[in-house]
Design an enzyme around this catalytic site. Sequence first.
Site, PDB file in Angstrom:
ATOM      1  N   PRO A 107       0.825  -1.214   0.000  1.00  0.00           N
ATOM      2  CA  PRO A 107       0.000   0.000   0.000  1.00  0.00           C
ATOM      3  C   PRO A 107       0.855   1.258   0.000  1.00  0.00           C
ATOM      4  CG  PRO A 107      -0.696  -1.529   1.729  1.00  0.00           C
ATOM      5  CD  PRO A 107       0.607  -2.030   1.201  1.00  0.00           C
ATOM      6  N   PRO A 108       0.616   2.194  -0.920  1.00  0.00           N
ATOM      7  CA  PRO A 108       1.357   3.461  -0.868  1.00  0.00           C
ATOM      8  C   PRO A 108       1.159   4.136   0.477  1.00  0.00           C
ATOM      9  CG  PRO A 108       0.146   3.267  -2.922  1.00  0.00           C
ATOM     10  CD  PRO A 108      -0.319   2.135  -2.046  1.00  0.00           C
ATOM     11  N   CYS A 109       2.253   4.506   1.094  1.00  0.00           N
ATOM     12  CA  CYS A 109       2.192   5.189   2.388  1.00  0.00           C
ATOM     13  C   CYS A 109       3.037   6.446   2.238  1.00  0.00           C
ATOM     14  CB  CYS A 109       2.715   4.293   3.511  1.00  0.00           C
ATOM     15  SG  CYS A 109       2.491   4.974   5.156  1.00  0.00           S
ATOM     16  N   GLN A 110       2.452   7.481   1.654  1.00  0.00           N
ATOM     17  CA  GLN A 110       3.191   8.702   1.358  1.00  0.00           C
ATOM     18  C   GLN A 110       3.738   9.303   2.658  1.00  0.00           C
ATOM     19  OE1 GLN A 110       3.800   9.494  -1.622  1.00  0.00           O
ATOM     20  NE2 GLN A 110       2.349   8.241  -2.731  1.00  0.00           N
ATOM     21  N   PHE A 112       4.164  11.109   5.736  1.00  0.00           N
ATOM     22  CA  PHE A 112       3.251  11.904   6.545  1.00  0.00           C
ATOM     23  C   PHE A 112       3.993  13.097   7.139  1.00  0.00           C
ATOM     24  CE2 PHE A 112       1.295   7.723   6.690  1.00  0.00           C
ATOM     25  CZ  PHE A 112      -0.046   8.018   6.502  1.00  0.00           C
TER      26      PHE A 112
END
Length: 450
Positions: A107-110, A112
């Site tokens: 899952p993309p987890c840009q 934060f």
Amino acid sequence: MSELEESHRTSVELFAGGGGLAMGVERAGFRPLLFNEFAKYACETLDMNVSKRHKADRIRIPDEDAVAADPYEVPPPGAVVPIVEGDVQRIDMGSLNGQVDVLAGGPPCQPFSLGGVAKGDEDKRNMFPQMFRAVRQIQPKAVICENVRGLLRPSFKPYFDYILRELEFPFVERRTNATWQEHDDVLRAMEKRRVVRPDERYDVVMTPVNAADYGVPQIRNRIIIVAFRSDLHVDLDTFRKLITPQYSEGALFRSILNGEYWKRHNKVPKHVQNRVIAGVPKNLPLDDGSKPWRTLRDAIEGIEEGEDGKLPSLPRISWEKLDRVDYEIKGFKYHVGWPGARIYDGHTPNEYDRPAKTVKAGVHGVPGGESVMLTDDREPDSGSPGGFRYKHRYMTVRETARVMTFPDEWELAGPRGEQMRQLGNAVPVLLGEVFAKAVAATLDEAESRA
């Protein structure tokens, strides 16, 4: 019917990208039921390669329309495998409930804003919630997620621990407008009370990995999260043993010093051997029986084993052919010379006799010199020690694909920049295969005891 089509194990791949994890899962014996990816070129890549092994149907999700569940009925062995292009939030996967052994994806987890996370404000590009929604809809036996090691940084740890608890209790949905801290309090209470049904709870194993420790010719630090549905009563110790690293830097250094490495690469100039040997640390760890890390030279020369045995050596790129022209050298696609490589201050290039640096999602990998490599060729340079300097160039896309352990027949859609981006975003095929095989073996062992 192929062996894979006869397999009783099945998989769904979300955020599939260029297909690294998907291929690793398939090599572990899982028959794909559905692929999903948002990026156009990555979907083209999946389409080209999945179609070689299965009947595939590329489905584009219209932005303006809701998505019905009907196209996602479980395809039987030999049937069409859907490649769904578009926003995962618009896919209803309820018809796959109870039919999937492994749900996989990164899952993309840009990045934060740490201040934002502290205040409970999360980046809307974070796709972990969509992974949890898919778990609720599908109820797979196991989940495999890969992501960046940066999630472990101390300032982010409270939020990452929350992500792990969400995977442990995916059916405990977050209330509308609740902050993540408020939802985390609910999950912590569930953890203490242990009142959640076993088929709606998962046992989670988070493993920091360096891909080089698993035979990938690349330093690539990531985390892999694996979760097993609790009602299956899997032995987590069995799984942990199966993912024990088998390769080490110390073993590589010993093979360089005792000559085993140079026997494999018997055409390396003596001046290169001497330079590499001089760089080996004097104090090495004790021999633990592990195998030597694989190197960039191993990948290019074909020492790394493929599905059908030893890979062929990639043809040499001539200095006169750094002209961006694809000559289809001896049938190798994307093995194209590229001009303009530079080494910047503080940005060290790849060296042949070490694992490659982390492949990043960019055209050239700058900053960091990740796609620049030193060669065995040298030229006079009065300003360098010994009066010579080693010449450098950009790695080709095919060399980069080998570093990511993609097979040579794997095709990549789009221009060079898109191809490199897909490789940089991918999971190395071999790393995905190791973990997927461990999941399969752990499920087999649990089922044999049931």
